[in-house]
Design a protein around this motif. Structure first.
Motif, short mmCIF file in Angstrom:
data_model
loop_
_atom_site.label_atom_id
_atom_site.label_comp_id
_atom_site.label_asym_id
_atom_site.label_seq_id
_atom_site.Cartn_x
_atom_site.Cartn_y
_atom_site.Cartn_z
N SER A 143 -1.34 1.17 -3.71
CA SER A 143 -0.93 2.58 -3.73
C SER A 143 -1.71 3.35 -4.77
O SER A 143 -2.21 2.78 -5.75
CB SER A 143 0.58 2.70 -4.02
OG SER A 143 0.85 2.41 -5.38
N LYS A 144 -1.80 4.66 -4.57
CA LYS A 144 -2.54 5.53 -5.48
C LYS A 144 -1.94 5.56 -6.88
O LYS A 144 -2.69 5.51 -7.88
CB LYS A 144 -2.62 6.94 -4.91
CG LYS A 144 -3.46 7.91 -5.74
CD LYS A 144 -3.52 9.28 -5.08
CE LYS A 144 -4.36 10.24 -5.92
NZ LYS A 144 -3.77 10.49 -7.27
N LEU B 61 -3.15 2.58 -8.79
CA LEU B 61 -4.58 2.72 -9.09
C LEU B 61 -4.82 3.74 -10.20
O LEU B 61 -5.69 3.55 -11.06
CB LEU B 61 -5.35 3.13 -7.83
CG LEU B 61 -5.55 2.05 -6.77
CD1 LEU B 61 -6.23 2.63 -5.54
CD2 LEU B 61 -6.39 0.89 -7.32
N ASP B 62 -4.04 4.81 -10.20
CA ASP B 62 -4.20 5.83 -11.26
C ASP B 62 -3.91 5.24 -12.63
O ASP B 62 -4.58 5.58 -13.62
CB ASP B 62 -3.27 7.02 -10.99
CG ASP B 62 -3.76 7.88 -9.82
OD1 ASP B 62 -4.94 7.75 -9.44
OD2 ASP B 62 -2.94 8.67 -9.30
N TYR C 33 -12.43 2.06 -7.65
CA TYR C 33 -11.08 1.78 -7.18
C TYR C 33 -10.94 2.17 -5.71
O TYR C 33 -11.53 3.15 -5.26
CB TYR C 33 -10.05 2.56 -8.02
CG TYR C 33 -10.04 2.15 -9.47
CD1 TYR C 33 -9.25 1.09 -9.90
CD2 TYR C 33 -10.83 2.81 -10.41
CE1 TYR C 33 -9.23 0.70 -11.23
CE2 TYR C 33 -10.82 2.43 -11.74
CZ TYR C 33 -10.03 1.37 -12.14
OH TYR C 33 -10.03 0.98 -13.46
N GLU D 246 -7.79 2.22 -2.52
CA GLU D 246 -6.43 1.95 -2.04
C GLU D 246 -6.49 1.25 -0.69
O GLU D 246 -7.02 1.79 0.28
CB GLU D 246 -5.63 3.25 -1.90
CG GLU D 246 -4.21 3.04 -1.41
CD GLU D 246 -3.45 4.34 -1.18
OE1 GLU D 246 -2.24 4.27 -0.92
OE2 GLU D 246 -4.07 5.42 -1.26
N ARG E 190 -3.58 -0.50 1.46
CA ARG E 190 -2.15 -0.78 1.49
C ARG E 190 -1.86 -2.09 2.20
O ARG E 190 -2.72 -2.66 2.87
CB ARG E 190 -1.42 0.35 2.22
CG ARG E 190 -1.55 1.71 1.55
CD ARG E 190 -0.86 2.78 2.37
NE ARG E 190 -1.03 4.11 1.78
CZ ARG E 190 -0.56 5.23 2.33
NH1 ARG E 190 0.10 5.18 3.48
NH2 ARG E 190 -0.76 6.39 1.73
N GLY F 88 4.89 4.04 -7.20
CA GLY F 88 3.84 3.49 -6.35
C GLY F 88 4.19 2.20 -5.66
O GLY F 88 3.31 1.52 -5.13
#
Length: 402
Positions: free
Chosen positions: A184-185, A188-189, A200, A202, A204, A308
């Protein structure tokens, strides 16, 4: 390209983490690439699976099958479990000795073959350590670090010393990996904040069966939950809301809750003890069959706090054409996904009145034999084939000469 995948979890283990790696291996192989997998097994063994070479490496401290058997039988204090617990406390990963054996196996394979890409999957940390040690041994490859979960931000490492300890590994992996994946974003953030120069992507989790468009309705209103309860993921507030609705006569007294595959002891209110049915863990295909043919509503639970977190079960739920009731943060990724796909409803896990309202909405759908107007095009993007394609498209663009 020639891929080497390193993961603790893989076929035939009946876990979401395994299904993710199964899909990577299968669909990368189907795309015409060569795939070798190193994973944990009950025995050291070389074999094949769906055209992929597989090397199973036994964890001599404690195997996954042994651990799950003891959890199921609620045998907590065995010599192997105590040893694993001590290693977890000291190293935050009882698999480290297994990881060393995995590195030795991978190092041997590298001497026999040239691998263009190594994909290692966390958690635990051992697969990433094996990949890092392959780099340090002088092998050249494109390293993909698959982060299914958070590392230092994970609630399991909430104590400061644990968080600081695991962050050392985290920075090493983020610094040295060529590509970091996560589900999920928001996750990653968080990784980007720790190391901004990494790449990076995403990718899923997903589902891997044909969408079910036909809908059947049970003779009694039936809610279902498939999977384990653990830590703060508990059915207490769901049961509380369901219990009150039964007492108030707002849903039929013979309404049913089915819990499939949970080993944790759960507290059931006295007035619904005959409404709740616990079913032992079943193979994944059987779990899908139950979710499409034996329940009217599929429930998932996660308390507020972590951001997330999709939970792999949501993707299997999406393709069933049954309403999904997510006791989740409505403003997090699950709420967004259910709104986009029109596949269900989200309510805070702590909001008893809100849960009651959503159960009543699901009951009305069952009573009136309604079907939610799912956006199937958006749901199909969640097929594991399509999620693996995101990774393959990235590699095709960034490794064009391989």
């Amino acid at each position: 390209m020639n891929f080497l995948i390193i993961s603790k979890y893989f076929y035939p283990q009946n876990r979401i983490a395994s299904f993710r790696i199964n899909a990577f291996a299968k669909y990368i192989r189907n795309a015409g690439h060569s795939v070798t997998v190193i994973a944990e097994g009950d025995h050291d063994m070389d074999t094949e699976w769906n055209g992929c070479k597989v090397s199973y490496v036994k964890n001599k401290i404690i195997t996954e099958s042994y651990l799950r058997d003891k959890i199921k039988r609620r045998k907590r204090w065995t010599v192997r479990r105590i040893t694993a617990s001590l290693l977890n406390r000291i190293f935050l990963d009882y698999n480290l000795f297994w990881g060393f054996r995995v590195f030795k196996k991978a190092n041997k394979l590298f001497k026999e073959n040239r691998y263009d890409v190594v994909l290692s999957s966390y958690m635990p940390i051992s697969p990433h350590l094996a990949a890092l040690n392959l780099q340090l041994a002088g092998h050249k490859f494109f390293w993909i670090a698959d982060m299914r979960d958070e590392m230092s931000k994970h609630p399991y490492f909430s104590k400061k010393y644990k968080s600081a300890y695991i962050a050392i590994y985290e920075r090493l992996f983020l610094k040295n990996a060529d590509l970091v994946l996560s589900v999920s974003k928001p996750i990653l953030d968080d990784f980007r904040k720790m190391h901004s120069s990494s790449n990076y992507l995403e990718v899923r989790n997903g589902y891997d069966y044909e969408e079910v468009y036909d809908v059947n309705f049970q003779s009694k209103f039936t809610m279902g939950y498939i999977g384990q309860f653990y830590d703060k993921i508990k059915p207490d507030n769901w049961f509380h809301a369901f219990s009150e609705l039964i007492s108030e006569g707002r849903i039929p007294k013979d309404s049913i809750i089915k819990i499939i595959g949970n080993n944790m002891k759960i507290k059931i209110p006295d007035n619904i003890i005959n409404n709740v049915f616990e079913i032992e863990s079943v193979p994944h295909d059987e779990a899908i069959r139950i979710s499409t043919t034996e329940v009217d509503v599929l429930v998932m639970i996660h308390p507020l706090g972590r951001k997330g977190v999709y939970s792999g079960k949501i993707f299997d739920y999406l393709a069933t054409n049954k309403p999904i009731l997510a006791l989740y943060d409505p403003d997090d990724v699950v709420g967004d996904l259910l709104r986009e796909t029109r596949a269900g409803f989200t309510v805070k896990e702590s909001d008893i009145e809100g849960i009651k309202s959503m159960i009543l909405k699901c009951y009305s759908i069952w009573k009136n034999r309604e079907v939610l107007p799912r956006d199937w095009n958006k749901i199909k993007q969640c097929r594991r084939f399509n999620q693996t394609k995101i990774l393959l498209d990235y590699l095709s663009e960034h490794l064009p000469n391989q």
